[in-house]
Design a protein around this motif. Structure first.
Motif, short mmCIF file in Angstrom:
data_model
loop_
_atom_site.label_atom_id
_atom_site.label_comp_id
_atom_site.label_asym_id
_atom_site.label_seq_id
_atom_site.Cartn_x
_atom_site.Cartn_y
_atom_site.Cartn_z
N LEU A 114 8.06 3.62 2.65
CA LEU A 114 7.23 3.97 3.80
C LEU A 114 5.82 4.34 3.39
N LEU A 115 5.67 4.84 2.16
CA LEU A 115 4.33 5.20 1.70
C LEU A 115 3.47 3.96 1.58
N ASN A 137 2.21 3.13 4.96
CA ASN A 137 1.14 4.07 5.29
C ASN A 137 -0.14 3.71 4.56
N THR A 190 -3.79 2.88 6.56
CA THR A 190 -5.02 3.66 6.49
C THR A 190 -6.06 2.89 5.70
N PRO A 191 -7.32 3.10 6.02
CA PRO A 191 -8.36 2.39 5.26
C PRO A 191 -8.36 2.80 3.80
N PHE A 240 -10.59 3.36 1.80
CA PHE A 240 -11.58 4.33 1.36
C PHE A 240 -10.98 5.72 1.25
N THR A 241 -10.15 6.07 2.22
CA THR A 241 -9.61 7.42 2.21
C THR A 241 -8.21 7.49 1.60
N MET A 242 -7.65 6.35 1.29
CA MET A 242 -6.27 6.37 0.79
C MET A 242 -6.29 6.48 -0.74
N PRO A 243 -5.72 7.53 -1.26
CA PRO A 243 -5.64 7.62 -2.72
C PRO A 243 -4.74 6.52 -3.27
N GLN A 244 -5.13 6.01 -4.40
CA GLN A 244 -4.38 4.89 -4.97
C GLN A 244 -3.12 5.40 -5.68
N LEU A 245 -2.03 4.79 -5.35
CA LEU A 245 -0.77 5.19 -5.95
C LEU A 245 -0.39 4.19 -7.03
N ILE A 246 0.16 4.74 -8.09
CA ILE A 246 0.56 3.89 -9.21
C ILE A 246 1.99 3.40 -8.95
N ASN A 247 2.18 2.14 -9.20
CA ASN A 247 3.52 1.56 -9.18
C ASN A 247 4.22 1.79 -7.85
N ASN A 248 3.48 1.57 -6.81
CA ASN A 248 4.02 1.82 -5.47
C ASN A 248 4.31 0.47 -4.81
N GLY A 249 5.17 -0.28 -5.47
CA GLY A 249 5.46 -1.61 -4.97
C GLY A 249 6.40 -1.58 -3.80
#
Lengths: 459, 493
Positions: free
Chosen positions: A93-94, A97, A101-102, A104-113
């Motif tokens: 679900l992340l 999400n 969200t754009p 610009f404001t979304m922090p980048q997540l590692i290995n979030n396949g």
């Protein structure tokens, strides 16, 4: 009133297949905004309608408004249906999400396949019962679901999600019945209505589904071909009834014949019928007598129920001894012929009664003659006629009784007019005059046409 | 190409001594830039300018079906920001684009016992830095961007609270979609650890990220003579409070240099325990003009796997290269300065020169101490052995530094980037280069449909790709079609 589906449609599997196709195209329609969680199209695996859905028309109102064709209340019920759909959902679900969200404001997540899970949902033993209002108008069909009772068993391949999905489904069901289904039905019916004109004008064999739509549309509204199956006579009668109802004209009913429908008698023609009946009373009362009493008698006759005064020789006639034996015999025999028209071979059994010549032999002779001719007094109710004693003639008896001698015969004529004369009974307690098709003995019920609540149209 | 504002942001980090290599977000930055580089999807023009030393603005146009644009402003009170910013004609290509991230080994000379290795100059530098840190002035950056005609707003505030912490606030407001998102970052960099606390209003996302650097001190044992590697371990934890969607991952990164050639290589291994993803990358700068990266993804639960491959090929300006070698410093003063700043903690002098000259000492001291001759010989041997090992370290280091300098000093004109993925069956192509003061990047993303295998093998077999594509178009089934393509121009003064 009820509605019957063509069982042959449900007999083979084509109905289920068709529902499956329609459902899968509707679920995967590109116009609908696709949910992010769905990773593939929704596949309808199995649809099963084992029983024929029932459609009961509770109320139907034709021509209510100038533009609407029909308005009705229906009860739809469907049992034991089954539906299985399969799709692939995104479990991360992340990630959804993150896509929403754009960046610009979304922090980048590692290995979030993405991690997709195939999911199968089975709805079994679906039971639907709904009361609907249906409006058929010219551009389409409008349906509103009023009282929906839906029950189903839900089974999901992912057990963790089963309870939440089921809860959400039941929550969103009222939206389906309130908004989704009515709009869907209206749109499809609109397509049918508009496409029908098109498809008939275009060359046949344009497309497969086009054909389907034309056949479907023919089933929606009555076509000319449907009227061929109905009998034209019935339609004519119905149309005459409808026209008389709409114009309030009784013209079609007031005709030379006493009854428009053979074998039936309408109430307003009752007195005419009685007046034409061959009976002694009619014959002699129609003759004008200069006697002062005759007017009172005739008025009494009008007021009194007609069965009190039939086939009796009026007293005035008897007193003035204006009767003619030959005419009496003729009347009685005509009456007998009329009542016994079914079998011509039956002959009246006449009995001659010898009366003692005590006072006025001429009078008695005439009475005896009359009594002999009066052998057609028949009673239908009693199958075994009771041999009643011959009444003694009394000097102080009422004038009617004085004149009549009732002879019980063994005639039993079913379903025919019976003129009953019972000398023992009082005039007010006389048995009713039976008419064809009227089987109640109560006089208040006898002359009703149709049901109590719904009066006949030309009353 | 990096957008202009990202270049300013990078300059801000450099001027405020905030290292970005410690962030867990960037732990896989090398493989990400080599594999998932961004491809412009429209014709895009960006004109930027530094109006004053502290303010920057930029104007964007893009045409895809209709003209969109944006206007952005940036203000920062950071000092010497102009030293790190250059216009599009002067900026070296390797700084203007995202490429292989070279990490500096995280050796904390000032506090650790490695002081022995540091020269006088570095201690002076460190002192200066400490002095600078003591007089730390809070620096901040304000950034705003307005899109039109959609009139969306973007804003960012970065504040350096103290030498170790930084606060960042990002927000997006869209009137059309009625979307308002605010994201806060609080970062604390203790050199050994970097911790981040993040809160975002979209889905009420809360997150915590941490990165820990091992090998912060040079090895006391001489097994590895020159400490040119770094080992980092990081983890992140997320929870979306509205949808209750959790997320976490952990990553190990090892960065080192090849001892023979001095070329850097990076290995990462990351694992998502919730969804079972394991991905390992190997990136190497195989030469001054080529970089390769391979990534292997595997899912423990669904046994799905994916192999991605990416590479970069840089093209140099050949005729300038010779003159460049002769007088490197004069042609590229800024890059040298950059190197100095990047490696401010590194000794500028060679290590073996720091060793006290025993021969000299021997000449002086024996006269006073009167050491026996055999002992004197032993001492000489010892010093020789010691200095030779130091010399070996210097050799290694010199090869590494030489390689770094070579990359930094060379002038690249263009770069080709390629990346492909087996499962997704895509091929990304990007060309980036400089042309008359413009930074241009043009690229396309190709998707292979059913004829993927055939076309690939055919391409390998014969060079007659045109004929193949022609036959494919005749048959009506084109195996390759571009999902996006675009070109981007950047000009800044």
């Amino acid at each position: 009133m009820s509605f019957r589906f063509n069982e042959a449609v449900f007999g083979d599997n084509s109905f289920n297949e068709r529902v499956r196709e329609k459902l899968s195209t509707a679920l995967n329609s590109p116009s609908k905004k696709k949910l992010d969680i769905l990773k593939s199209g929704i596949k309808v695996q199995k649809v099963d309608f084992p029983t024929i859905p029932q459609l009961e028309i509770l109320d139907l109102d034709i021509i209510t408004q100038p533009k609407s064709l029909a308005k009705g209340i229906c009860k739809i019920s469907c049992k034991d249906a089954m539906l299985r759909i399969q799709t692939v959902i995104e479990s991360n679900l992340l990630l959804i999400n993150e896509q929403d969200t754009p960046s610009f404001t979304m922090p980048q997540l590692i290995n979030n396949g993405s991690f997709t899970i195939p999911i199968t949902m089975t709805f079994s033993s679906i039971e639907l019962e709904a009361i609907t209002n249906i409006f058929v108008k010219n551009p389409g069909i409008g349906i509103s679901f009023n009282d929906v009772d839906l029950d189903f068993k839900f089974d999901c391949s992912v057990k963790i999600l089963q309870s939440t999905i089921e809860r959400r489904l039941k929550e969103s069901m009222h939206v389906v019945f309130k908004d989704v289904l009515p709009s869907l039905i209206f749109n499809t019916s609109q397509n049918w209505f508009t496409n029908r004109g098109e498809s008939t004008s275009t060359i046949p064999g344009k497309r497969e589904h086009h054909h389907q739509q034309t056949t479907m549309s023919r089933n929606v509204i009555l076509d000319g071909s449907d009227f061929q199956e109905l009998s034209p006579i019935n339609m004519l009668r119905l149309s005459s009834i409808v026209s008389s109802r709409s114009t309030l004209s009784l013209h079609s009913t007031v005709m030379n014949s006493l009854s428009a429908i053979p074998g039936c008698l309408e109430r307003q023609n009752l007195y005419r019928f009685i007046s034409r009946m061959p009976s002694l009373n009619n014959y002699y009362s129609s003759q004008s007598f200069p006697q002062p009493k005759s007017s009172t008698v005739s008025s009494k006759q009008l007021v009194k129920p007609f069965y009190c005064s039939h086939n009796l020789l009026p007293k005035t006639v008897l007193d003035s001894s204006q009767y003619d034996l030959a005419t009496i015999t003729k009347i009685q025999s005509r009456l007998f012929d009329r009542s016994n028209s079914n079998d011509d071979n039956a002959k009246p059994r006449r009995r001659k009664i010898k009366c003692k010549k005590t006072r006025t032999p001429s009078n008695l002779q005439s009475q005896g003659e009359q009594a002999v001719d009066d052998s057609t007094a028949i009673e239908t109710v009693t199958s075994t006629p009771v041999q009643t004693p011959i009444p003694e003639l009394e000097e102080q008896s009422p004038p009617y009784l004085k004149t009549t001698v009732s002879i019980r015969d063994k005639y039993v004529i079913p379903e025919k007019i019976s003129l009953n004369l019972d000398s023992k009974k009082d005039t007010s307690k006389k048995k009713p005059f039976y008419f064809i098709g009227l089987n109640s003995q109560e006089p208040s019920n006898n002359w009703k046409w149709g049901m109590e609540d719904s009066p006949p149209p030309y009353h | 190409m990096l957008p202009y504002m990202d270049q300013v942001l990078r300059a801000f980090y450099q001027s405020t001594h905030w290292s970005t290599q410690n962030s867990y977000e960037d732990i896989t930055a090398t493989s990400r830039t080599l594999l998932d580089f961004r491809i412009p999807s429209a014709i895009h023009l960006q004109i930027s300018n530094k109006s004053t030393p502290n303010t920057f603005n930029s104007l964007d146009f893009s045409t895809r079906s209709r003209i969109n644009g944006s206007l952005s402003y940036l203000y920062s009170d950071a000092q010497q920001l102009e030293n790190f910013m250059r216009n599009s004609t002067d900026i070296p290509l390797q700084d203007a684009t995202e490429t292989y991230r070279q990490l500096q080994p995280n050796l904390n000379f000032s506090v650790s016992s490695g002081n022995t290795l540091s020269s006088d100059n570095t201690t002076v530098d460190n002192d200066k830095k400490l002095l600078h840190d003591s007089k730390f002035v809070k620096k901040s950056l304000y950034y705003g961007r307005m899109y039109y005609p959609s009139s969306d707003l973007e804003a960012m505030i970065i504040k350096r609270l103290n030498p170790q912490t930084q606060f960042m606030l990002k927000g997006v407001s869209s009137f059309k979609e009625s979307l308002n998102v605010l994201t806060c970052y609080f970062q604390r960099d203790s050199h050994r650890n970097l911790q981040e606390w993040i809160f975002s209003t979209s889905d009420l996302l809360c997150g915590y990220r941490v990165l820990h650097n091992f090998l912060t001190t040079p090895s006391k044992f001489n097994t590895s003579l020159y400490n040119n590697s770094s080992l980092s371990l990081g983890a992140e934890f997320w929870l979306g409070l509205v949808s209750l969607s959790p997320g976490c991952s952990t990553t190990l990164r090892y960065y080192t240099h090849s001892t023979n050639t001095g070329r850097p290589l990076t290995l990462t291994l990351s694992w998502n325990p919730l969804f079972g993803h394991i991905s390992s990358t190997y990136s190497a700068k195989t030469g001054t003009n080529s970089t390769f990266c391979a990534k292997y993804d595997f899912n423990l639960y669904s046994i799905e796997s994916n192999l991605s491959f990416g590479c970069e090929f840089w093209q140099k300006k050949h005729h300038l290269l010779e003159t460049n070698k002769n007088n490197n410093d004069k042609l590229e003063p800024i890059s040298d300065e950059l190197v100095d700043i990047n490696s401010n903690s590194r000794a500028t002098k060679l290590l073996h020169e720091n060793v006290p000259d025993l021969n000299l000492a021997v000449n002086d001291i024996p006269s006073t101490l009167d050491i026996p001759v055999h002992k004197q010989k032993l001492l000489n041997d010892l010093t020789y052995a010691f200095s030779s090992s130091l010399r070996k370290i210097d050799e290694e280091r010199s090869t590494i530094e030489k390689f770094d300098n070579k990359i930094n000093s060379s002038i690249f004109t263009s770069v080709w980037k390629l990346s492909t993925s087996l499962r997704d069956k895509t091929l990304k192509l990007l060309w980036e280069g400089k042309w008359r003061g413009f930074l241009i990047s043009a690229g396309t993303e190709l998707v292979f449909t059913r004829g993927f295998q055939e076309s690939l093998s055919d391409d390998e077999k014969n060079d007659n790709a045109i004929s193949i594509s022609a036959t494919d178009t005749e048959n009506g089934n084109i195996p390759v079609f571009p999902t996006k393509f675009g070109i981007q121009f950047q000009y800044s003064t």
